[in-house]
Motif scaffolding. Structure first.
Motif, short mmCIF file in Angstrom:
data_model
loop_
_atom_site.label_atom_id
_atom_site.label_comp_id
_atom_site.label_asym_id
_atom_site.label_seq_id
_atom_site.Cartn_x
_atom_site.Cartn_y
_atom_site.Cartn_z
N ALA A 130 93.59 -14.82 45.51
CA ALA A 130 93.75 -13.35 45.47
C ALA A 130 94.07 -13.38 47.25
O ALA A 130 94.56 -12.55 47.82
CB ALA A 130 92.44 -12.51 45.27
N LEU A 165 91.67 -10.22 38.08
CA LEU A 165 92.53 -10.49 39.25
C LEU A 165 93.02 -9.27 39.72
O LEU A 165 93.33 -9.29 41.26
CB LEU A 165 93.56 -11.46 38.70
CG LEU A 165 93.48 -13.01 38.98
CD1 LEU A 165 94.65 -13.58 38.39
CD2 LEU A 165 93.60 -13.37 40.45
N ASP A 225 90.82 -7.78 42.01
CA ASP A 225 90.60 -8.29 43.58
C ASP A 225 91.49 -7.90 44.39
O ASP A 225 91.27 -7.74 45.76
CB ASP A 225 90.55 -9.77 43.07
CG ASP A 225 89.47 -10.30 42.39
OD1 ASP A 225 89.43 -11.44 42.14
OD2 ASP A 225 88.36 -9.71 42.58
N ILE A 226 92.81 -7.47 43.81
CA ILE A 226 93.86 -7.27 45.02
C ILE A 226 94.26 -5.81 45.28
O ILE A 226 94.54 -5.55 46.42
CB ILE A 226 95.04 -7.88 44.18
CG1 ILE A 226 95.08 -9.49 44.62
CG2 ILE A 226 96.24 -7.32 44.96
CD1 ILE A 226 96.19 -10.17 44.08
N GLU A 255 99.13 -2.05 48.20
CA GLU A 255 97.82 -1.64 48.84
C GLU A 255 98.26 -1.64 50.44
O GLU A 255 97.25 -1.05 51.18
CB GLU A 255 96.92 -3.12 48.66
CG GLU A 255 96.19 -2.91 47.31
CD GLU A 255 95.29 -1.82 47.16
OE1 GLU A 255 94.40 -1.57 47.72
OE2 GLU A 255 95.76 -0.57 46.52
N ILE A 302 97.25 -14.42 48.04
CA ILE A 302 98.26 -13.50 47.88
C ILE A 302 98.31 -12.44 48.79
O ILE A 302 99.27 -11.79 49.54
CB ILE A 302 97.89 -13.00 46.33
CG1 ILE A 302 98.26 -14.04 45.40
CG2 ILE A 302 98.83 -11.61 46.09
CD1 ILE A 302 98.13 -13.74 44.12
N LYS A 303 96.99 -11.89 49.31
CA LYS A 303 97.12 -11.03 50.12
C LYS A 303 97.77 -11.46 51.43
O LYS A 303 98.36 -10.54 52.23
CB LYS A 303 95.58 -10.40 50.30
CG LYS A 303 94.83 -9.71 49.27
CD LYS A 303 93.71 -9.11 49.51
CE LYS A 303 92.71 -9.34 48.55
NZ LYS A 303 91.34 -8.83 48.69
#
Lengths: 427, 427
Positions: free
Chosen positions: A16, B53, B56-57, A87, A19-20
């Protein structure tokens, strides 16, 4: 407005947090005023885990189903990456290989791209989204089944998309700073290459450099795509791989870089060497031998033949993947009487060191300097193979690192010395 | 040749061993002379892990991407199941919801099926393969995007396929032996039902029975699909859910089973009860109240209104999902002046016990026996709600299990007593 394709591999999206981090990079690129298309691999070890699950269930899983299984990895990472982008206040749309218009042949597990029609991806970026495409996969034109592309598949997806979308650049993100003049783990003084031609990069990849896959470099060369290989952990410039020597890339303001004569030194320790002695010197023997090898699906690299005038026989040596050595010997023994050779000698692992540079064409003296450097370093030379832009030798695998260093130094690659220094020495 | 659709849920395919076991069952069914189509859910906890998952994002992940993420679970299990079938010497082809022709509307996360065109699945079974379809997913006709179907999605996929393929049966595999006359965890003497009409099953599901989802039962009823709910751990006959009372299912040789009058007792402890007191007794008040609730997307179950002749006001009580209680009260308080009610009383959790049976229509005396049994067991009755084939009451949640047992016994469901015994008592 520029359109940039970015490719992120498995280690860049392994959890995670990663990925962010990748999402932030993508959003920065977009907010700098670019249209952005992202090609993403499966998270971390996902592909290996799926392979393990499959092997728990079947010894030889059917390839069609294997592709369905493996392709789910990229679908997960592309969806999660899209969510991370949302996000951060931007919008994204993810597409499977099929939805992105990656049309392939029907060879499951190592499909080749036939056609790229990225209409939906283009629409997505034209309407202000980041477009995300699952790497490594496509759809078979024939059967409409999901296919995966084998080694280098995600890089190839990125390059193919960049070509079809007429992208201004294709950025390949990896965990090293770029392509180096030699493997930095072997040669501490290796330098990061600023620009290299596709042609040289092709030879580097074929000769053992592992950062970019041969296939994607060839695709980039053929379709004129500029590649930028860089680290996903920093914002430093990486290595530009440009399709054509006449193209230049302006990196520092107003200061185009021309191509150095020599790009770098590559090495490979994955090959073995098979020598067939006492082959009768009659027409067709080489063809006979290599037909048998080819029918077994074994790839050959370097071939050398010498003739003994006394015995009217030849010795033929060739290199091949070390793991194929047993099989190749078995095949040759099966046909021993027909071929009529005397003996087989197999060295399971040899070292191959290669010097690459498009400039070799027009600058004589490179081979001589190469062999001299090896002699001075006490490296014995086995097979020799050259092309217009590459000279390679086979040596003992224990001497490989030493050979790489010797060549790197001999061609002024490790000092802060300009490429022009070695121009003009006689070939 | 019969065509059978089999649906396996997540716990049936949770690991390699389970997948192999399910594969053996499928192959047995095929080798017994049937064409077999299998609908499969994601392995074990995969869907929950993917949801984790995602959380989490992103706090509120975009629904389109959520569907892409979640649908990868079924793709993995369908491919692995196909591989396991190959290992047993049969062939299989797996299809995504889209490839199987499951066309839905565009509502991500709870898509409804618009059309089923399972051409490729039919071809697969006609050419001797087992056809495997990823459950829970389809493709939006409008956007061509992947959609998932929400709760009961895999069951609904199976039923929809069975209808479109004109299957002889649709077997729903689960971890219990079938549908019981009451929840066997509450009533130890509950019996497995051999056959039940869709109509009764619908009421059972709506009244709290969790084995089959309401939605798939309704689909089966509407399209005339016979469901067989059975255990994936044994080969015992389970419960047949038949679309029409006039249809019978021959289970023992030559001995058709007719429908018993009462199917069973269901219970539900997920609801709360909200009472609005002192509502002015003028036309339109109920409509006003329930419009507000409906606009908030809150589902209502039972409604009861009584009038106080002295004060010219009414008290309105209704049940709703316990988790929605806070929100419902907030909405009503916002409109307090307009509605002009006196007070709100909320009980967060109540018990609902229901008796279901198509035979109630033609057999008087059932309600009376029902209320008598509850009185004799000391169960207070709050709200009452009846339909042609169901009678339900709301009681204190602590008394719920006792109520279920009392009803089950009063209607001869736990002894080995024939259904006919209670026919003929006055209603």
């Amino acid at each position: 407005m520029s359109l940039i394709v970015q490719k992120y591999g498995g280690s860049s999206v392994q959890d995670a947090e990663s990925i962010k981090r990748v999402a932030r990079r993508i959003v920065e690129t977009k907010q700098a005023g670019n249209q952005v298309v992202v090609v993403v691999s499966a998270m971390g070890d996902t592909t290996d885990e799926l392979l393990d699950l499959a092997s728990d269930i079947a010894d030889t899983p059917p390839l069609r189903e294997m592709d369905i299984l493996l392709s789910s990895g990229e679908r997960m990472s592309m969806a999660l990456l899209a969510m991370a982008i949302y996000e951060l206040g931007e919008t994204a749309q993810s597409f499977t290989g099929s939805q992105a218009g990656m049309i392939t042949d029907a060879i499951h597990g190592k499909a080749r791209i036939i056609e790229v029609s990225p209409k939906r991806v283009q629409e997505a970026v034209d309407t202000g989204h980041v477009g995300i495409v699952a790497g490594f996969q496509g759809m078979s034109r024939e059967s409409k089944d999901i296919t995966t592309m084998g080694r280098g598949g995600s890089d190839t997806t990125a390059v193919a998309l960049a070509a079809a979308l007429n992208a201004d650049a294709c950025e390949i993100y990896t965990d090293v700073d770029g392509i180096f003049t030699a493997d930095p783990r072997v040669v501490k003084s290796a330098r990061k290459i600023d620009t290299i031609t596709s042609e040289d990069m092709l030879e580097m990849a074929a000769a053992g450099s592992k950062v970019l896959h041969l296939r994607s470099v060839e695709y980039a060369r053929r379709f004129g795509v500029k590649l930028h290989v860089r680290s996903s952990f920093s914002s430093k410039e990486g290595t530009w791989v440009i399709p054509d020597e006449s193209q230049t890339v302006t990196i520092k303001e107003g200061e185009p870089l021309e191509q150095p004569i020599i790009s770098g030194v590559a090495h490979d320790d994955s090959e073995g060497k098979l020598t067939i002695t006492g082959v009768p010197d009659v027409p067709g023997k080489a063809a006979e031998i290599f037909n048998h090898i080819a029918q077994a699906g074994i790839n050959i690299d370097m071939i050398v033949q010498d003739i003994s005038l006394e015995t009217q026989t030849t010795n033929i040596s060739f290199t091949l993947p070390g793991a194929e050595g047993e099989r190749a010997q078995r095949i040759l023994y099966e046909h021993k009487d027909a071929i009529a050779f005397k003996e087989l000698h197999f060295v399971p692992q040899v070292g191959k060191v290669s010097l690459i540079g498009g400039g070799m064409r027009t600058h004589p003296g490179v081979s001589a300097r190469f062999f001299t450097a090896l002699r001075d370093a006490g490296i014995n030379i086995g097979l020799i193979s050259t092309s217009e832009i590459r000279v390679s030798v086979i040596t003992d695998v224990e001497l490989l690192d030493k050979a790489v260093k010797a060549i790197h130094t001999a061609f002024g690659l490790d000092a802060d010395v300009e490429a022009q220094v070695y121009a003009g020495t006689g070939r």
